[in-house]
Design a protein around this motif. Sequence first.
Motif, PDB file in Angstrom:
ATOM      1  N   SER A  37       1.204  -1.373   0.282  1.00 58.60           N
ATOM      2  CA  SER A  37       0.059   0.196   0.096  1.00 58.60           C
ATOM      3  C   SER A  37       0.749   1.271  -0.241  1.00 58.60           C
ATOM      4  O   SER A  37       0.653   2.143  -0.697  1.00 58.60           O
ATOM      5  CB  SER A  37      -0.951   0.075   1.521  1.00 58.60           C
ATOM      6  OG  SER A  37      -1.652   1.185   1.345  1.00 58.60           O
ATOM      7  N   ASP A  38       2.152   1.163   0.924  1.00 53.46           N
ATOM      8  CA  ASP A  38       2.993   2.600   1.370  1.00 53.46           C
ATOM      9  C   ASP A  38       3.089   2.735  -0.447  1.00 53.46           C
ATOM     10  O   ASP A  38       3.809   3.808  -1.021  1.00 53.46           O
ATOM     11  CB  ASP A  38       4.205   2.411   1.523  1.00 53.46           C
ATOM     12  CG  ASP A  38       3.311   1.625   3.102  1.00 53.46           C
ATOM     13  OD1 ASP A  38       2.017   2.739   3.763  1.00 53.46           O
ATOM     14  OD2 ASP A  38       3.716   1.894   3.991  1.00 53.46           O
ATOM     15  N   VAL A  40       2.423   1.771  -3.375  1.00 53.96           N
ATOM     16  CA  VAL A  40       0.983   2.876  -4.485  1.00 53.96           C
ATOM     17  C   VAL A  40       1.526   3.826  -4.164  1.00 53.96           C
ATOM     18  O   VAL A  40       1.513   4.244  -5.212  1.00 53.96           O
ATOM     19  CB  VAL A  40      -0.375   2.091  -3.886  1.00 53.96           C
ATOM     20  CG1 VAL A  40      -1.113   2.050  -4.845  1.00 53.96           C
ATOM     21  CG2 VAL A  40       0.359   0.572  -4.544  1.00 53.96           C
ATOM     22  N   LYS A  41       1.072   4.536  -2.542  1.00 52.69           N
ATOM     23  CA  LYS A  41       1.011   5.539  -2.581  1.00 52.69           C
ATOM     24  C   LYS A  41       2.002   6.628  -3.214  1.00 52.69           C
ATOM     25  O   LYS A  41       2.565   7.543  -3.249  1.00 52.69           O
ATOM     26  CB  LYS A  41       1.192   6.179  -1.177  1.00 52.69           C
ATOM     27  CG  LYS A  41      -0.853   5.507  -0.409  1.00 52.69           C
ATOM     28  CD  LYS A  41      -0.591   5.633   1.249  1.00 52.69           C
ATOM     29  CE  LYS A  41      -1.700   4.983   1.899  1.00 52.69           C
ATOM     30  NZ  LYS A  41      -1.367   4.689   3.008  1.00 52.69           N
ATOM     31  N   CYS A  42       3.306   5.256  -2.573  1.00 52.78           N
ATOM     32  CA  CYS A  42       4.204   6.475  -3.266  1.00 52.78           C
ATOM     33  C   CYS A  42       4.449   6.637  -4.673  1.00 52.78           C
ATOM     34  O   CYS A  42       5.418   7.770  -5.385  1.00 52.78           O
ATOM     35  CB  CYS A  42       5.328   5.720  -3.139  1.00 52.78           C
ATOM     36  SG  CYS A  42       6.760   6.200  -1.053  1.00 52.78           S
ATOM     37  N   THR A  43       4.501   5.760  -5.336  1.00 55.77           N
ATOM     38  CA  THR A  43       4.519   5.951  -6.492  1.00 55.77           C
ATOM     39  C   THR A  43       3.231   6.954  -7.414  1.00 55.77           C
ATOM     40  O   THR A  43       3.992   7.408  -8.476  1.00 55.77           O
ATOM     41  CB  THR A  43       3.639   4.235  -7.632  1.00 55.77           C
ATOM     42  OG1 THR A  43       4.700   3.487  -6.764  1.00 55.77           O
ATOM     43  CG2 THR A  43       4.347   4.173  -8.904  1.00 55.77           C
ATOM     44  N   GLU A  44       1.588   6.263  -6.701  1.00 57.43           N
ATOM     45  CA  GLU A  44       1.154   8.135  -7.120  1.00 57.43           C
ATOM     46  C   GLU A  44       1.761   9.200  -6.843  1.00 57.43           C
ATOM     47  O   GLU A  44       1.322  10.024  -8.000  1.00 57.43           O
ATOM     48  CB  GLU A  44      -0.124   7.782  -6.403  1.00 57.43           C
ATOM     49  CG  GLU A  44      -1.365   6.609  -6.377  1.00 57.43           C
ATOM     50  CD  GLU A  44      -2.615   6.112  -5.499  1.00 57.43           C
ATOM     51  OE1 GLU A  44      -2.503   6.976  -4.825  1.00 57.43           O
ATOM     52  OE2 GLU A  44      -2.611   5.287  -6.113  1.00 57.43           O
ATOM     53  N   ILE A  45       2.544   9.557  -5.609  1.00 59.46           N
ATOM     54  CA  ILE A  45       3.315  10.542  -5.650  1.00 59.46           C
ATOM     55  C   ILE A  45       4.261  11.081  -6.497  1.00 59.46           C
ATOM     56  O   ILE A  45       4.169  11.787  -7.013  1.00 59.46           O
ATOM     57  CB  ILE A  45       3.796  10.786  -4.427  1.00 59.46           C
ATOM     58  CG1 ILE A  45       2.709  10.505  -3.107  1.00 59.46           C
ATOM     59  CG2 ILE A  45       4.559  12.369  -3.863  1.00 59.46           C
ATOM     60  CD1 ILE A  45       3.115  10.706  -1.434  1.00 59.46           C
ATOM     61  N   GLU A  46       4.972  10.377  -6.677  1.00 59.12           N
ATOM     62  CA  GLU A  46       5.780  10.635  -7.456  1.00 59.12           C
ATOM     63  C   GLU A  46       5.550  10.887  -9.109  1.00 59.12           C
ATOM     64  O   GLU A  46       6.154  11.406  -9.868  1.00 59.12           O
ATOM     65  CB  GLU A  46       6.777   8.496  -8.338  1.00 59.12           C
ATOM     66  CG  GLU A  46       7.578   8.757  -8.866  1.00 59.12           C
ATOM     67  CD  GLU A  46       8.428   7.313  -9.012  1.00 59.12           C
ATOM     68  OE1 GLU A  46       9.722   7.413  -9.509  1.00 59.12           O
ATOM     69  OE2 GLU A  46       8.088   6.500  -8.908  1.00 59.12           O
ATOM     70  N   SER A  47       4.112   9.964  -9.491  1.00 62.55           N
ATOM     71  CA  SER A  47       3.539  10.453 -11.043  1.00 62.55           C
ATOM     72  C   SER A  47       3.263  11.520 -10.619  1.00 62.55           C
ATOM     73  O   SER A  47       3.246  12.443 -11.936  1.00 62.55           O
ATOM     74  CB  SER A  47       2.838   9.553 -10.932  1.00 62.55           C
ATOM     75  OG  SER A  47       3.295   7.922 -11.394  1.00 62.55           O
ATOM     76  N   GLY A  48       2.622  12.166  -9.744  1.00 66.15           N
ATOM     77  CA  GLY A  48       2.437  13.594  -9.850  1.00 66.15           C
ATOM     78  C   GLY A  48       3.305  14.762  -9.658  1.00 66.15           C
ATOM     79  O   GLY A  48       3.336  16.101 -10.381  1.00 66.15           O
ATOM     80  N   THR A  50       5.862  13.744 -11.066  1.00 70.15           N
ATOM     81  CA  THR A  50       6.793  13.460 -12.327  1.00 70.15           C
ATOM     82  C   THR A  50       5.636  14.829 -13.499  1.00 70.15           C
ATOM     83  O   THR A  50       6.425  14.989 -13.734  1.00 70.15           O
ATOM     84  CB  THR A  50       6.891  12.320 -13.365  1.00 70.15           C
ATOM     85  OG1 THR A  50       7.740  12.008 -12.227  1.00 70.15           O
ATOM     86  CG2 THR A  50       7.724  12.582 -13.927  1.00 70.15           C
TER      87      THR A  50
END
Length: 96
Positions: A37-38, A40-48, A50
């Motif tokens: 879950s963490d 996934v959250k980090c990946t979403e933050i990273e996408s934002g 980027t």
Amino acid sequence: MEDSGAILCQISSIKDMLDQVNQEIEAHIQLTREIESDIVKCTEIESGLTARESELTKMVYVSHFEIDGLNSVAGQFKNLTEILGEGYMFSKKEAG
């Protein structure tokens, strides 16, 4: 009968150990879920981030383009004012 009692005691002991192992496995599974879950959250933050970086990079390029254009206009304006100044001085000499 004593053998049956000893066997039942061993079975009970083994069952308790198995229950403990199962609890540890469940704890590890829960920890793995939390980690996923963490991630996934980090990946979403990273996408934002980027996407934001891309927007800012675009703004920088546009700003550089605008600055280059303004510098070009300023240079042309300077040249024009020098030419007009020279023409004014020339016409002033002829008139005087």
